[in-house]
Each structure stands twice: as C-alpha cells, then as structure tokens.
Design a protein around this motif. Structure first.
Motif, PDB file in Angstrom:
ATOM      1  N   SER A 185       0.824  -1.211   0.000  1.00 26.88           N
ATOM      2  CA  SER A 185       0.000   0.000   0.000  1.00 26.88           C
ATOM      3  C   SER A 185       0.858   1.261   0.000  1.00 26.88           C
ATOM      4  O   SER A 185       0.493   2.270  -0.607  1.00 26.88           O
ATOM      5  CB  SER A 185      -0.926   0.009   1.221  1.00 26.88           C
ATOM      6  OG  SER A 185      -1.780  -1.115   1.217  1.00 26.88           O
ATOM      7  N   ASN A 186       1.995   1.211   0.703  1.00 31.34           N
ATOM      8  CA  ASN A 186       2.828   2.399   0.856  1.00 31.34           C
ATOM      9  C   ASN A 186       3.705   2.684  -0.360  1.00 31.34           C
ATOM     10  O   ASN A 186       4.278   3.778  -0.456  1.00 31.34           O
ATOM     11  CB  ASN A 186       3.708   2.277   2.102  1.00 31.34           C
ATOM     12  CG  ASN A 186       2.902   2.374   3.384  1.00 31.34           C
ATOM     13  OD1 ASN A 186       1.776   2.873   3.389  1.00 31.34           O
ATOM     14  ND2 ASN A 186       3.466   1.895   4.477  1.00 31.34           N
ATOM     15  N   LEU A 187       3.852   1.721  -1.252  1.00 36.11           N
ATOM     16  CA  LEU A 187       4.625   1.966  -2.476  1.00 36.11           C
ATOM     17  C   LEU A 187       3.803   2.881  -3.380  1.00 36.11           C
ATOM     18  O   LEU A 187       2.741   2.498  -3.850  1.00 36.11           O
ATOM     19  CB  LEU A 187       4.947   0.649  -3.182  1.00 36.11           C
ATOM     20  CG  LEU A 187       5.904  -0.281  -2.443  1.00 36.11           C
ATOM     21  CD1 LEU A 187       6.001  -1.628  -3.157  1.00 36.11           C
ATOM     22  CD2 LEU A 187       7.297   0.342  -2.312  1.00 36.11           C
ATOM     23  N   ARG A 188       4.286   4.069  -3.598  1.00 34.89           N
ATOM     24  CA  ARG A 188       3.483   5.063  -4.303  1.00 34.89           C
ATOM     25  C   ARG A 188       3.356   4.789  -5.796  1.00 34.89           C
ATOM     26  O   ARG A 188       2.335   5.084  -6.404  1.00 34.89           O
ATOM     27  CB  ARG A 188       4.076   6.458  -4.084  1.00 34.89           C
ATOM     28  CG  ARG A 188       3.986   6.926  -2.632  1.00 34.89           C
ATOM     29  CD  ARG A 188       4.456   8.360  -2.490  1.00 34.89           C
ATOM     30  NE  ARG A 188       4.317   8.836  -1.126  1.00 34.89           N
ATOM     31  CZ  ARG A 188       4.618  10.069  -0.741  1.00 34.89           C
ATOM     32  NH1 ARG A 188       5.085  10.929  -1.636  1.00 34.89           N
ATOM     33  NH2 ARG A 188       4.467  10.424   0.518  1.00 34.89           N
ATOM     34  N   GLN A 243      13.495  -1.099  -1.148  1.00 37.19           N
ATOM     35  CA  GLN A 243      14.546  -1.409  -0.176  1.00 37.19           C
ATOM     36  C   GLN A 243      14.379  -0.619   1.113  1.00 37.19           C
ATOM     37  O   GLN A 243      14.783  -1.084   2.179  1.00 37.19           O
ATOM     38  CB  GLN A 243      15.921  -1.135  -0.792  1.00 37.19           C
ATOM     39  CG  GLN A 243      16.304  -2.114  -1.897  1.00 37.19           C
ATOM     40  CD  GLN A 243      17.598  -1.736  -2.588  1.00 37.19           C
ATOM     41  OE1 GLN A 243      17.773  -0.598  -3.028  1.00 37.19           O
ATOM     42  NE2 GLN A 243      18.518  -2.688  -2.683  1.00 37.19           N
ATOM     43  N   ASN A 244      13.779   0.567   1.044  1.00 34.23           N
ATOM     44  CA  ASN A 244      13.558   1.358   2.253  1.00 34.23           C
ATOM     45  C   ASN A 244      12.631   0.646   3.229  1.00 34.23           C
ATOM     46  O   ASN A 244      12.747   0.820   4.447  1.00 34.23           O
ATOM     47  CB  ASN A 244      12.979   2.725   1.888  1.00 34.23           C
ATOM     48  CG  ASN A 244      13.981   3.629   1.213  1.00 34.23           C
ATOM     49  OD1 ASN A 244      15.191   3.458   1.368  1.00 34.23           O
ATOM     50  ND2 ASN A 244      13.502   4.604   0.458  1.00 34.23           N
ATOM     51  N   LYS A 264      15.293 -12.866   3.710  1.00 34.09           N
ATOM     52  CA  LYS A 264      14.056 -13.077   4.436  1.00 34.09           C
ATOM     53  C   LYS A 264      12.894 -12.467   3.674  1.00 34.09           C
ATOM     54  O   LYS A 264      13.022 -11.438   3.018  1.00 34.09           O
ATOM     55  CB  LYS A 264      14.143 -12.438   5.826  1.00 34.09           C
ATOM     56  CG  LYS A 264      15.099 -13.138   6.774  1.00 34.09           C
ATOM     57  CD  LYS A 264      15.053 -12.486   8.146  1.00 34.09           C
ATOM     58  CE  LYS A 264      15.996 -13.178   9.121  1.00 34.09           C
ATOM     59  NZ  LYS A 264      15.976 -12.528  10.459  1.00 34.09           N
ATOM     60  N   SER A 265      11.739 -13.092   3.787  1.00 34.84           N
ATOM     61  CA  SER A 265      10.544 -12.603   3.139  1.00 34.84           C
ATOM     62  C   SER A 265      10.124 -11.256   3.720  1.00 34.84           C
ATOM     63  O   SER A 265      10.382 -10.943   4.887  1.00 34.84           O
ATOM     64  CB  SER A 265       9.408 -13.614   3.305  1.00 34.84           C
ATOM     65  OG  SER A 265       8.173 -13.040   2.962  1.00 34.84           O
ATOM     66  N   SER A 266       9.436 -10.462   2.898  1.00 31.26           N
ATOM     67  CA  SER A 266       8.963  -9.159   3.375  1.00 31.26           C
ATOM     68  C   SER A 266       7.822  -9.288   4.375  1.00 31.26           C
ATOM     69  O   SER A 266       7.463  -8.295   5.029  1.00 31.26           O
ATOM     70  CB  SER A 266       8.484  -8.317   2.188  1.00 31.26           C
ATOM     71  OG  SER A 266       7.344  -8.893   1.584  1.00 31.26           O
ATOM     72  N   ILE A 267       7.236 -10.467   4.514  1.00 31.11           N
ATOM     73  CA  ILE A 267       6.143 -10.640   5.481  1.00 31.11           C
ATOM     74  C   ILE A 267       6.654 -11.175   6.810  1.00 31.11           C
ATOM     75  O   ILE A 267       5.888 -11.621   7.642  1.00 31.11           O
ATOM     76  CB  ILE A 267       5.047 -11.569   4.927  1.00 31.11           C
ATOM     77  CG1 ILE A 267       5.627 -12.933   4.539  1.00 31.11           C
ATOM     78  CG2 ILE A 267       4.357 -10.943   3.736  1.00 31.11           C
ATOM     79  CD1 ILE A 267       4.578 -13.929   4.106  1.00 31.11           C
ATOM     80  N   ARG A 268       7.964 -11.113   7.034  1.00 30.81           N
ATOM     81  CA  ARG A 268       8.558 -11.601   8.289  1.00 30.81           C
ATOM     82  C   ARG A 268       8.036 -10.820   9.493  1.00 30.81           C
ATOM     83  O   ARG A 268       8.059 -11.317  10.619  1.00 30.81           O
ATOM     84  CB  ARG A 268      10.077 -11.482   8.240  1.00 30.81           C
ATOM     85  CG  ARG A 268      10.560 -10.043   8.292  1.00 30.81           C
ATOM     86  CD  ARG A 268      12.031  -9.885   7.972  1.00 30.81           C
ATOM     87  NE  ARG A 268      12.468  -8.519   8.205  1.00 30.81           N
ATOM     88  CZ  ARG A 268      12.164  -7.491   7.424  1.00 30.81           C
ATOM     89  NH1 ARG A 268      11.406  -7.676   6.363  1.00 30.81           N
ATOM     90  NH2 ARG A 268      12.590  -6.274   7.699  1.00 30.81           N
ATOM     91  N   GLN A 269       7.561  -9.555   9.283  1.00 34.33           N
ATOM     92  CA  GLN A 269       7.056  -8.763  10.396  1.00 34.33           C
ATOM     93  C   GLN A 269       5.882  -9.446  11.074  1.00 34.33           C
ATOM     94  O   GLN A 269       5.680  -9.296  12.272  1.00 34.33           O
ATOM     95  CB  GLN A 269       6.627  -7.373   9.904  1.00 34.33           C
ATOM     96  CG  GLN A 269       7.777  -6.481   9.503  1.00 34.33           C
ATOM     97  CD  GLN A 269       8.098  -6.583   8.022  1.00 34.33           C
ATOM     98  OE1 GLN A 269       7.795  -7.594   7.387  1.00 34.33           O
ATOM     99  NE2 GLN A 269       8.709  -5.558   7.474  1.00 34.33           N
ATOM    100  N   LEU A 270       5.091 -10.222  10.313  1.00 35.85           N
ATOM    101  CA  LEU A 270       3.961 -10.932  10.913  1.00 35.85           C
ATOM    102  C   LEU A 270       4.455 -11.985  11.888  1.00 35.85           C
ATOM    103  O   LEU A 270       3.875 -12.206  12.948  1.00 35.85           O
ATOM    104  CB  LEU A 270       3.119 -11.576   9.822  1.00 35.85           C
ATOM    105  CG  LEU A 270       2.491 -10.615   8.805  1.00 35.85           C
ATOM    106  CD1 LEU A 270       1.680 -11.394   7.799  1.00 35.85           C
ATOM    107  CD2 LEU A 270       1.650  -9.575   9.505  1.00 35.85           C
TER     108      LEU A 270
END
Length: 297
Positions: A185-188, A243-244, A264-270
């Motif tokens: 969502s945040n990727l403009r 990358q940010n 690592k996957s970008s969904i690691r925050q979950l």
C-alpha cells in the motif's frame, strides 16, 4: 499450498496472482500504442483496451490484489459459483481494505478505472514441451464479464460488484503470492508495486544467487516502448523505495543486470508479531543466471 489465514489478517496480508508477479499486466502510464506486450521466458502477454480506454496506474493493480485476497481468504463477499465479488462496504472502508489512499474525488477515479478494466482484453501465449513436440498455447480473455459500479457515500442501496471471466478467475485463484499489505500500500508508484510482487515471487525459497539481465527485465516490465537507459533509471528509482521498507532484501546492481540473493521474506514482520505467515510453494532450484529460457508457469 496452505493459505489458511484468519479474517483478522485482511489488513496485514494481500495476495498477488502469480501472473502479476511475472509480468506487468497494466501499464504504469497511459500508452500511446494500441496494445502492449510483456514477455517473461516462454510466456508473452498482450494487453489491449476497447475504445482506447486504458486501465493503468496503481488503482487496477490494487483492485486485483484486493480481489485475490478476498478469494484466498474465502470471504463472504465472494460468490465462488458465479466468480463474483461484491464490495459490500463504504467507499472509505474499500480504500482502507484495498490499500488506496482515501480522498474526496477518488470514488470517481475508481469507478472509471473499473470501467476501463471491464473493457480490457488480455492474451497469453506460452510455449510448452510435450514429449518431442513444442506446443504453443494461446488464451484470450476479458478481465471482467460484468460489473456494476456504485461507490456512493450517500446511497448504500446499490452495491458495487464485478464478475470475473473464467480464465482470469483461474489466474486469481492459482498459486497466489502473499505480500506484506502495508508495504504494498505504501509503495506510491505502480512500477514499484510490480517490482515488489516480482521480487517476492522470485526470492521466496531462493537457494542461490540469480542474475536477471536488463533486457529480460525491460520486456517484462515495460516492453520495448522506452530506451534502456530510461528503463534502468525508473527501475532503480522504484527499487530504492522497496529497499527502504524491505530491509532484508539482498539485491546487487550489475552492469549486465540485477542479482538476487537469498533473503528473508517481506512478510517476516507478521512472524515477529507472533502471527503465522502464509506459506507459498517453491521449486527450490538453485540458478546462477536467468536467461529467459524457462517457463514460469
């Protein structure tokens, strides 16, 4: 694949159809041509609008991501027998769930882009080996078979709904790629969203370093419409924004192309929040160079 996921994760995970992770279905900007072509390996995709009414930019991409997410999460908004999704919510809620930034005039823009998607035609061509024979398969489809668009904050009596074509329904329901919803969502820019989907697909389960040539990337994301130097500028600008947010992404920019490394996957925050991240199939192959000779399907 196990995509079992609770409804509370609607705002945490979004899903990308595999086709959208392989090629850019929608142009980032309105093209000056009557059709566009995108290629990846043995698969090519041609996209053309009716009446020169192109669906482009971020809105069509987020609509398909949101639709795919509702399907994958077995939402009550989905009628699986008729391939229909009903957006039974206020427009503000639709924006929140789909990742669109809400503002006053956006409802008209979304209605317009949905109508443009209704008039978009897609052709997929693929070459496949069957024993000693090479077979070319061609599939033609519209994105929607039917749609009614009634995003109106003051009149809730009519619902916005879309009925997908049979072929696109298969695209939306087979081998979908889980993405970090907040990041998507945040990727403009729509270019950054396309590249993020591709990186999520290609780096999952990656066992070794992969180098993708610049020419392969250009025909995958932009076709031959722009010169190489401009494509590289746009690609690198979009990559920096990814990358940010995806700090564990490990890519190298080379003169011959882009090198991807296991990360690592970008969904690691979950997982860091104690929530289960959805699984995704991986072929587990170790590749040293992507020369465009494989069939991504």
């Amino acid at each position: 694949m196990d995509y079992s996921i609770g409804s509370d994760k609607l705002l945490e995970i979004t899903y990308s159809p595999k086709l959208m992770s392989i090629v850019s279905i929608f142009p980032a900007e309105k093209p000056k041509t009557s059709y566009i072509e995108r290629r990846n390996g043995s698969v090519s995709v041609n996209v053309a609008p009716a009446f020169d009414r192109w669906a482009y930019g971020k809105i069509p991409r987020l609509v398909l991501l949101y639709s795919c997410s509702l399907i994958m999460q077995h939402s009550q908004l989905v009628d699986f027998e008729t391939r229909t999704i009903v957006f039974d919510e206020s427009f503000r809620s639709f924006c929140r769930n789909s990742g669109l930034p809400y503002y006053g005039s956006l409802a008209g823009e979304v209605d317009d882009m949905l109508d443009r998607m209704l008039n978009t035609f897609v052709q997929i061509r693929g070459w496949f080996k069957n024993e000693d024979e090479t077979i070319k398969a061609v599939a033609n489809y519209r994105i929607f078979d039917y749609g009614e668009f009634h995003f109106n904050e003051h009149d809730k009596s009519k619902k916005t709904y879309i009925r997908f074509s049979k072929l696109l329904w298969r695209v939306l329901t087979e081998k979908c790629i889980p993405l970090n919803k907040t990041m998507a969502s945040n990727l403009r820019s729509s270019r950054a969203l396309d590249i993020y989907q591709w990186l999520s697909y290609r780096t999952y389960g990656l066992k070794g370093r992969v180098v993708v040539p610049w020419q392969n990337l250009r025909v995958q994301f932009e076709g031959d419409e722009i010169p190489m130097y401009r494509f590289k500028e746009q690609f690198l600008r979009a990559l920096r924004t990814i990358q940010n947010s995806w700090t564990d992404l490990h890519v190298e920019i080379l003169s011959e192309g882009v090198a991807m490394n296991p990360c690592k996957s970008s969904i690691r925050q979950l997982e860091a929040c104690g929530k289960d991240a959805p699984a995704m199939e991986s072929d587990g192959k170790t590749v040293t160079k992507d020369d465009g000779g494989f069939n991504p399907f």
